[in-house]
Design a protein around this motif. Structure first.
Motif, short mmCIF file in Angstrom:
data_model
loop_
_atom_site.label_atom_id
_atom_site.label_comp_id
_atom_site.label_asym_id
_atom_site.label_seq_id
_atom_site.Cartn_x
_atom_site.Cartn_y
_atom_site.Cartn_z
N UNK A 91 0.52 -0.86 0.00
CA UNK A 91 0.31 -0.08 -0.04
C UNK A 91 0.58 1.48 0.01
N UNK A 92 1.85 1.33 1.14
CA UNK A 92 2.90 2.79 0.75
C UNK A 92 4.05 2.81 -0.34
N UNK A 93 4.56 1.94 -1.19
CA UNK A 93 5.89 1.33 -1.33
C UNK A 93 6.95 2.55 -1.56
N UNK A 94 6.54 3.81 -1.87
CA UNK A 94 6.82 5.00 -1.98
C UNK A 94 7.86 5.22 -0.75
N UNK A 95 7.13 4.89 0.44
CA UNK A 95 7.66 4.91 2.18
C UNK A 95 9.29 3.41 2.14
N UNK A 96 10.11 4.31 2.59
CA UNK A 96 10.78 3.06 2.92
C UNK A 96 10.85 2.68 4.50
N UNK A 97 10.04 2.25 5.20
CA UNK A 97 10.22 1.06 6.52
C UNK A 97 11.01 0.98 7.20
N UNK A 98 11.59 1.44 7.54
CA UNK A 98 13.29 0.35 8.69
C UNK A 98 12.53 -0.01 9.90
N UNK A 99 13.10 -1.20 9.92
CA UNK A 99 12.50 -2.45 10.76
C UNK A 99 14.02 -2.09 12.01
N UNK A 100 13.47 -1.17 13.56
CA UNK A 100 14.56 -2.10 14.77
C UNK A 100 13.82 -3.13 15.41
N UNK A 101 14.13 -3.94 16.19
CA UNK A 101 14.00 -5.37 17.27
C UNK A 101 14.47 -4.90 18.28
N UNK A 102 13.94 -5.10 19.26
CA UNK A 102 14.01 -4.96 21.33
C UNK A 102 13.49 -5.06 22.31
N UNK A 103 14.41 -5.22 23.49
CA UNK A 103 13.11 -4.71 24.45
C UNK A 103 12.04 -3.65 24.17
N UNK A 104 10.52 -3.98 25.03
CA UNK A 104 10.01 -2.66 24.87
C UNK A 104 10.72 -1.53 25.56
N UNK A 105 11.13 -1.71 26.75
CA UNK A 105 11.91 -0.44 27.35
C UNK A 105 12.39 0.42 26.72
N UNK A 106 13.69 -0.44 25.89
CA UNK A 106 14.79 0.30 25.31
C UNK A 106 13.96 1.16 24.11
N UNK A 107 13.55 0.15 23.67
CA UNK A 107 12.40 0.92 22.41
C UNK A 107 11.50 2.40 22.71
N UNK A 108 11.42 2.47 23.67
CA UNK A 108 10.45 3.50 24.16
C UNK A 108 11.93 4.58 24.29
N UNK A 109 12.85 4.49 25.09
CA UNK A 109 13.74 4.86 24.95
C UNK A 109 14.59 5.97 23.72
N UNK A 110 14.56 5.03 22.54
CA UNK A 110 15.03 4.81 21.08
C UNK A 110 14.26 6.06 20.77
N UNK A 111 12.83 5.86 21.21
CA UNK A 111 11.88 7.23 20.53
C UNK A 111 11.51 8.53 21.44
N UNK A 112 11.84 8.05 22.19
CA UNK A 112 12.12 9.63 22.83
C UNK A 112 13.47 10.35 22.68
#
Length: 298
Positions: free
Chosen positions: A119-140
């Motif tokens: 549906x969104x071929x013009x958007x490059x979606x890059x994926x990061x995997x980790x623990x939830x608390x760590x990902x909240x920190x990355x988002x912050x």
């Protein structure tokens, strides 16, 4: 002082990581004299030694360590700039960084990525995997744009977590065990157990489930990946409490899946900044992800 040369910085980083001029030359497909020249020119430009020559392994000086730390970031930024140009050339005009806890990886994330690609071929979606608390920190701090996380999570200023999905937790038991119709903490605590890693939200939930019954069992092993845990259960190594998202998790009858008493549920949410702060591509990806909410969560 002239601007730093990225090729010379890349050479210095390679020497630091590989420990010798010759290894760096092989990795970078350069002649060894070129590698030596890169370092010598950097040292002359900065008027300070950057590496300690001699011995079986080349080491960096204090000044070299400072430069290498910054060089890694500069090289990452340069590579990202090149990737952005490449995406524009190929028609992918935007990038969204989507992070996911391992709990959402196995069944949900592949489905989401398939929809996004269609549906969104013009958007490059890059994926990061980790623990939830760590990902909240990355988002912050802005390292990712969206995050699929276990909830509840500690609050971060400027972030919100939208309820997304809930999955029942079950006892997964080896096939030869005689199991009751409902597994209680008292029954399970006396059996060999496989726990998730202590830093994970899942581990904390399971420990709290036992703790509410006044029990504090220890596991035979702690695993980071649920798929590996399920296979250990199938091999008879022990029992585990895991989210039950898909019938295939029973591993073709080699794992018994038994409900818990009292019941336990894992909740997942989508963490993001306020919509008014999201660019259009991130909002589009967020909307696509939210379409995977369960009906009860709508």
């Amino acid at each position: 002082m002239r601007a730093l040369n990225l090729d010379q910085l890349r050479t210095l980083v390679a020497i630091t990581e590989l420990g010798s001029f010759s290894a760096a030359a092989r990795a970078l497909h350069l002649a060894q004299p070129t590698v030596s020249l890169h370092v010598s020119e950097l040292e002359a430009r900065l008027a300070t030694p950057l590496v300690v020559r001699g011995g079986r392994r080349v080491t960096v000086t204090g000044a070299g360590e400072v430069l290498v730390a910054r060089a890694r970031q500069l090289l990452r930024d340069a590579d990202e700039a090149l990737n952005m140009v490449k995406r524009h050339r190929e028609g992918q005009v935007a990038r969204v960084r989507l992070a996911s806890s391992s709990g959402a990886m196995v069944h949900l994330l592949p489905q989401i990525l398939e929809v996004l690609d269609a549906e969104l071929p013009r958007i490059d979606v890059q994926v990061t995997v980790g623990r939830s608390a760590e990902l909240m920190g990355k988002l912050f701090v802005g390292d990712v744009d969206l995050a699929l996380v276990a909830t509840p999570q500690a609050g971060h200023p400027g972030l919100r977590v939208t309820r997304w999905r809930q999955t029942p937790m079950v006892a997964m038991l080896p096939p030869r065990w005689e199991a009751p119709q409902r597994v209680t903490p008292q029954w399970l605590a006396s059996r060999p157990l496989i726990f998730n890693e202590p830093a994970t939200h899942l581990h904390q939930q399971v420990i709290a489930w036992f703790g509410a019954a006044g029990l504090h069992p220890t596991g035979r092993i702690e695993m980071a990946f649920n798929e590996v845990t399920r296979r250990l259960v199938a091999a008879g190594y022990g029992a585990a409490i895991l989210p039950f998202e898909h019938p295939s998790e029973a591993l073709d009858g080699r794992v018994q899946v038994v409900r818990l008493r009292p019941a336990l549920v894992r909740h997942l949410g989508v963490a993001h900044r306020d919509r008014s702060l999201l660019d259009e591509p991130t909002q589009q990806v967020l909307d696509a992800v939210l379409r995977f909410r369960e009906p009860a969560e709508r």
